[in-house]
Design a protein around this motif. Structure first.
Motif, PDB file in Angstrom:
ATOM      1  N   TYR A   8      -1.428  -4.848  -3.978  1.00 31.65           N
ATOM      2  CA  TYR A   8      -2.515  -5.043  -3.022  1.00 31.65           C
ATOM      3  C   TYR A   8      -2.044  -4.883  -1.576  1.00 31.65           C
ATOM      4  CZ  TYR A   8      -6.011  -7.430  -0.198  1.00 31.65           C
ATOM      5  OH  TYR A   8      -6.930  -7.734   0.775  1.00 31.65           O
ATOM      6  N   SER A   9      -0.928  -5.532  -1.227  1.00 34.06           N
ATOM      7  CA  SER A   9      -0.510  -5.585   0.184  1.00 34.06           C
ATOM      8  C   SER A   9      -0.194  -4.207   0.751  1.00 34.06           C
ATOM      9  CB  SER A   9       0.704  -6.496   0.340  1.00 34.06           C
ATOM     10  OG  SER A   9       1.775  -6.043  -0.464  1.00 34.06           O
ATOM     11  N   THR A  10       0.385  -3.305  -0.051  1.00 32.08           N
ATOM     12  CA  THR A  10       0.709  -1.976   0.477  1.00 32.08           C
ATOM     13  C   THR A  10      -0.430  -0.979   0.269  1.00 32.08           C
ATOM     14  OG1 THR A  10       1.787  -1.367  -1.605  1.00 32.08           O
ATOM     15  CG2 THR A  10       3.173  -2.317   0.127  1.00 32.08           C
ATOM     16  N   TRP A  11      -1.276  -1.192  -0.762  1.00 28.42           N
ATOM     17  CA  TRP A  11      -2.384  -0.267  -1.009  1.00 28.42           C
ATOM     18  C   TRP A  11      -3.499  -0.450   0.011  1.00 28.42           C
ATOM     19  CZ3 TRP A  11      -2.805   4.001  -3.753  1.00 28.42           C
ATOM     20  CH2 TRP A  11      -4.083   4.531  -4.005  1.00 28.42           C
ATOM     21  N   THR A  12      -3.809  -1.686   0.352  1.00 24.83           N
ATOM     22  CA  THR A  12      -4.924  -1.916   1.276  1.00 24.83           C
ATOM     23  C   THR A  12      -4.489  -1.903   2.738  1.00 24.83           C
ATOM     24  OG1 THR A  12      -4.698  -4.323   1.211  1.00 24.83           O
ATOM     25  CG2 THR A  12      -6.125  -3.315  -0.445  1.00 24.83           C
ATOM     26  N   VAL A  13      -3.191  -1.990   2.975  1.00 27.96           N
ATOM     27  CA  VAL A  13      -2.663  -1.944   4.352  1.00 27.96           C
ATOM     28  C   VAL A  13      -1.540  -0.921   4.376  1.00 27.96           C
ATOM     29  CG1 VAL A  13      -1.660  -3.263   6.252  1.00 27.96           C
ATOM     30  CG2 VAL A  13      -3.152  -4.399   4.614  1.00 27.96           C
ATOM     31  N   THR A  14      -1.802   0.248   4.922  1.00 32.47           N
ATOM     32  CA  THR A  14      -0.805   1.318   4.891  1.00 32.47           C
ATOM     33  C   THR A  14       0.017   1.399   6.167  1.00 32.47           C
ATOM     34  OG1 THR A  14      -2.432   2.935   5.689  1.00 32.47           O
ATOM     35  CG2 THR A  14      -2.173   2.694   3.308  1.00 32.47           C
ATOM     36  N   GLN A  15      -0.299   0.576   7.149  1.00 32.08           N
ATOM     37  CA  GLN A  15       0.502   0.551   8.372  1.00 32.08           C
ATOM     38  C   GLN A  15       0.851  -0.895   8.702  1.00 32.08           C
ATOM     39  OE1 GLN A  15      -2.250   2.346  11.099  1.00 32.08           O
ATOM     40  NE2 GLN A  15      -3.231   0.414  11.615  1.00 32.08           N
ATOM     41  N   GLN A  16       1.834  -1.067   9.602  1.00 29.80           N
ATOM     42  CA  GLN A  16       2.257  -2.425   9.954  1.00 29.80           C
ATOM     43  C   GLN A  16       1.053  -3.212  10.463  1.00 29.80           C
ATOM     44  OE1 GLN A  16       5.296  -3.564   9.393  1.00 29.80           O
ATOM     45  NE2 GLN A  16       4.711  -5.607  10.042  1.00 29.80           N
TER      46      GLN A  16
END
Length: 598
Positions: free
Chosen positions: A318-326
Motif C-alpha cells: 500500500y505505502s509504495t503503490w499509493t504514494v510514488t514520491q516522497q
C-alpha cells in the motif's frame, strides 16, 4: 471499588521447576479480554534469563485462582511475558549467551527429549548452572476467590500506574464497552492471532503471538497486514497501535455524521461515565443496537478484503503503490480516509469494483494528488468528511452498480475465514476440517458414511460444555497428502494457509451436476433426516453456509451447545482434542453435569 473485597491473597516463592511442572499440566490460563499478546523480542527474554542465572531479582508474578471447564486453573494477571520467556528457554526455543538449557536437568524435560517432543539444541549450559536456574525462586502472588471484575481492575491498576501498556491496551484491558469486543475481534483477525474463546492455555499462546526472525514460532511481524503494507511499523503493532487504528475506523462506520478522531474521543468510547462526545460509549451502544455488531463487522471485513485483494493484484504494498514520491504525510491517516471512502462506496452506494485491476490502477499514486491529509493531533469531523468525499469522487469511476445478489451472498470475508481457520491451532476440540462431501477417487459419489461422521463430530462438539460453539469447514484438506490425492484424482490445485490446504468443493458439484443452491437444499434435507436428535439437526442445518474463498467453494457448519447433551444415533459423544469419543456408563453422569440447569 475495593479490589480485595471477598478475596484472599497469598505471596510465596515458587521454584522455576515447580512453575514449569504447572505449565506442562496446562494450569496457566490466559484471559485475552485484558491480557496483552506475547510481544517480547528474543533480546528481552535473554535479559530475563540472564538475571535468573545470576540470581538477580525478577519482578513478582501475579495469578488468580479460577475454575475453567470444570478444573482449577491459574489465570495470569501479570507476568505473561516473563513466564513465557522462562518456559521457552527451558524448552530450547532460544539460547542465552549462545548456549541452551540442558534438557537432561529435569525429569520432565528429559522425558520430552526421550519421547522426541523436545529436541536438545547445542551447545548447552553446564548442568549445574541449569539446576541452579530451575531452583531459582520467583515471587508469586495468588488471588483466591477473586471475581472477574476485581481481576480486571487489578490488571488495569498495575499497568496504568507503571505505563507498561500503551494507551490503547489500557483502554481495552477488561473493558465491558460494546466497542471493545469488536476492536479485539477484528484486530486479532487482521493480525492472525484470533482464538475461539477469550481463554487460551499459556502453552498455546506462542502459536498466536507476534514473533520475529529470531523466534521460530507464532506470527512473523513482517507478515502482518499493517507492517507488510507499510501502514504501521513493527513496533507500532507491538504497542497495539493497530487496535487504535481499527477503533478509529470503526467509529467512522458506526457514528454518522463522522466524529472527530483523537485521544479524547477514543477514551470517550470506552468510558463508563456519561460524556458529551458523539463517540461516547452510550452513543456507540445505541448505534450498534440499531445496526448490529455482526453487520458492522461484516462491512469492515468486506472493505479490508477489497483493499487486500486489490493490492495483491497490484503486486505492491500500500505505502509504495499509493504514494510514488516522497510524502511526509502520515500513512495511517490517508489509509483511514481511503478505507472509509471505499466502505461507503461498497455499503452505502451499493457499488462494486468494475475489476480489481481497474481499481488498482485508480489507486496507483493516489496520494500524490493534491489531497490535504492532516498530520497528528485531533482530526476534525468537517475536514475528515471533506477528504472522504474527495476520495470517493476520485474512485467512483472504478466502480459500478450490481444486481447479482447470488454472487454477493456467496462472498465470504477472506480475512475472517483465515482468522477462523487459524483458531484450529489452539482449539482443536471445537474445530474439524473435511476435504469434501464425496469420495476422493470419484467426485460423483456422495460419501454418506463420511458425512454421517461429520454430524457425529458436530454432536460431540455441542457436548464439550454448556457454552460450546464449534466450527466445521468442508473443502479444506487435513494435510499435503490429502491435497495431493485430490490433485491426482480431480486436477484441483490447493491453496496453502499455514499447514492447511484449501481444495474447495466446486469439482464435486460439477461431477454431481448440481448448482450451489441445489446442493444447499439437498444438504439441509440430509442433515434434518440424519441420525442426530431432530431438534439439534434442525438447529445445525440452520448454520449451513456456502462461501467462496479465492474462487474455492467451501461450506461451514457451526454446531452449538443447547440446554442438555445431544445424541447421535442414540449415543453420546464428546471431543477430546481432535478425537471424538463415545461416552458410556458413569461418564454420562459427568457429561450431564456440564449442563447445569439455567
Amino acid at each position: 471499588m475495593t479490589v480485595s473485597e471477598g478475596t484472599e491473597l497469598s505471596v510465596k516463592g515458587e521454584s522455576l521447576q515447580q512453575l514449569y511442572s504447572d505449565y506442562i499440566q496446562n494450569r496457566f490460563l490466559i484471559n485475552r479480554r485484558y491480557q496483552r499478546k506475547l510481544v517480547w523480542a528474543v533480546e528481552e527474554k535473554q535479559r530475563l534469563i540472564d538475571s535468573a542465572l545470576k540470581k538477580l531479582p525478577i519482578p513478582l508474578i501475579l495469578l488468580a485462582e479460577s475454575q475453567h471447564e470444570g478444573s482449577a486453573r491459574l489465570e495470569v494477571i501479570d507476568g505473561l511475558q516473563r513466564l513465557d520467556a522462562i518456559f521457552s528457554f527451558i524448552e530450547n526455543k532460544y539460547p542465552v549467551d549462545g548456549r541452551y538449557f540442558d534438557l537432561e536437568t529435569l525429569a520432565d524435560t528429559k522425558f520430552f527429549k526421550d519421547s522426541q517432543a523436545l529436541t536438545q539444541m547445542s551447545p548447552v549450559w553446564d548442568r549445574s548452572a541449569c539446576r541452579d536456574f530451575t531452583n531459582y525462586h520467583l515471587p508469586v502472588s495468588t488471588y483466591r476467590s477473586a471475581s472477574e471484575s476485581s481481576v480486571d481492575e487489578v490488571f488495569r491498576r498495575i499497568n496504568s500506574s507503571g505505563r507498561h501498556l500503551s494507551l490503547q491496551e489500557i483502554r481495552q484491558a477488561g473493558s465491558t464497552a460494546e466497542i471493545a469486543s469488536l476492536v479485539r475481534r477484528i484486530s486479532a483477525a487482521i493480525r492472525g492471532d484470533s482464538s475461539l474463546t477469550d481463554y487460551v492455555n499459556l502453552q498455546d499462546m506462542p502459536k498466536i503471538s507476534i514473533t520475529n526472525k529470531d523466534l521460530d514460532y507464532g506470527i512473523y511481524d513482517a507478515d502482518i497486514f499493517w507492517v507488510k503494507q507499510g501502514i504501521l511499523s513493527r513496533d507500532a503493532v507491538r504497542e497495539s497501535r493497530d487496535e487504535e487504528l481499527v477503533l478509529d475506523l470503526l467509529l467512522d462506520l458506526i457514528i454518522q455524521p463522522f466524529a472527530s478522531s483523537g485521544t479524547e474521543y477514543r477514551n470517550a468510547a470506552y468510558s463508563e461515565e456519561r460524556v458529551a462526545h458523539s463517540t461516547s460509549a452510550l452513543s456507540i451502544r445505541s448505534r450498534l443496537l440499531a445496526n448490529g455488531k455482526a453487520e458492522i463487522e461484516r462491512r469492515f471485513m468486506r472493505t479490508l478484503d477489497l483493499i487486500k485483494e486489490t493490492l495483491d493484484t497490484a503486486k505492491a504494498p500500500y505505502s509504495t503503490w499509493t504514494v510514488t514520491q516522497q510524502n511526509p504525510r502520515g500513512v495511517p491517516r490517508h489509509f483511514h480516509a481511503l478505507f472509509v471512502a471505499l466502505e461507503q462506496l461498497l455499503n452505502q452506494e451499493n457499488l462494486v469494483p468494475k475489476s480489481k485491476e481497474e481499481l488498482a490502477q485508480a489507486l496507483k499514486g493516489f496520494w500524490d494528488k493534491d489531497l490535504s491529509v492532516p498530520g497528528g493531533g485531533n482530526w476534525g469531523s468537517a475536514r475528515k468528511s471533506d477528504l472522504v468525499e474527495a476520495v470517493k469522487g476520485s474512485l467512483r469511476r472504478a466502480f459500478e452498480p450490481t444486481t447479482d445478489e447470488h454472487a454477493l451472498r456467496l462472498q465470504e470475508q477472506a480475512l475472517q475465514f483465515e482468522s477462523t481457520l487459524r483458531m484450529a491451532l489452539t482449539e482443536d476440540a471445537l474445530f474439524e476440517l473435511k476435504q469434501g462431501f464425496c469420495q476422493v477417487n470419484d467426485s460423483s459419489k456422495f460419501d454418506d458414511g463420511s458425512f454421517e461422521k461429520i454430524l457425529k463430530i458436530a454432536s460431540a462438539m455441542a457436548n464439550v460444555h454448556a457454552k460450546a460453539k464449534g466450527v466445521i469447514f468442508i473443502g479444506v484438506a487435513d494435510d499435503d497428502k490429502d491435497a495431493a490425492a485430490i490433485k491426482r484424482f480431480t486436477g484441483v490445485d490447493s491453496h496453502k494457509i499455514d499447514k492447511f490446504c484449501i481444495t474447495g468443493t466446486q469439482h464435486e458439484l460439477d461431477a454431481l451436476g448440481r448448482s450451489v443452491d441445489e446442493q444447499f437444499r439437498w444438504l439441509v434435507d440430509r442433515i434434518k433426516s440424519s441420525k442426530l436428535e431432530p431438534s439439534f439437526a434442525s438447529s445445525l442445518a440452520g448454520t449451513l453456509e456456502p462461501f467462496r474463498y479465492r474462487d474455492y467453494l467451501l461450506w461451514k457448519l457451526e454446531p452449538e451447545a443447547g440446554k442438555a447433551p445431544v445424541t447421535h444415533d442414540g449415543r453420546f459423544y464428546v471431543r477430546s482434542g481432535p478425537s471424538t469419543d463415545e461416552v458410556t456408563g458413569a461418564g454420562i453422569i459427568d457429561l450431564v453435569r456440564r449442563f447445569p440447569a439455567r
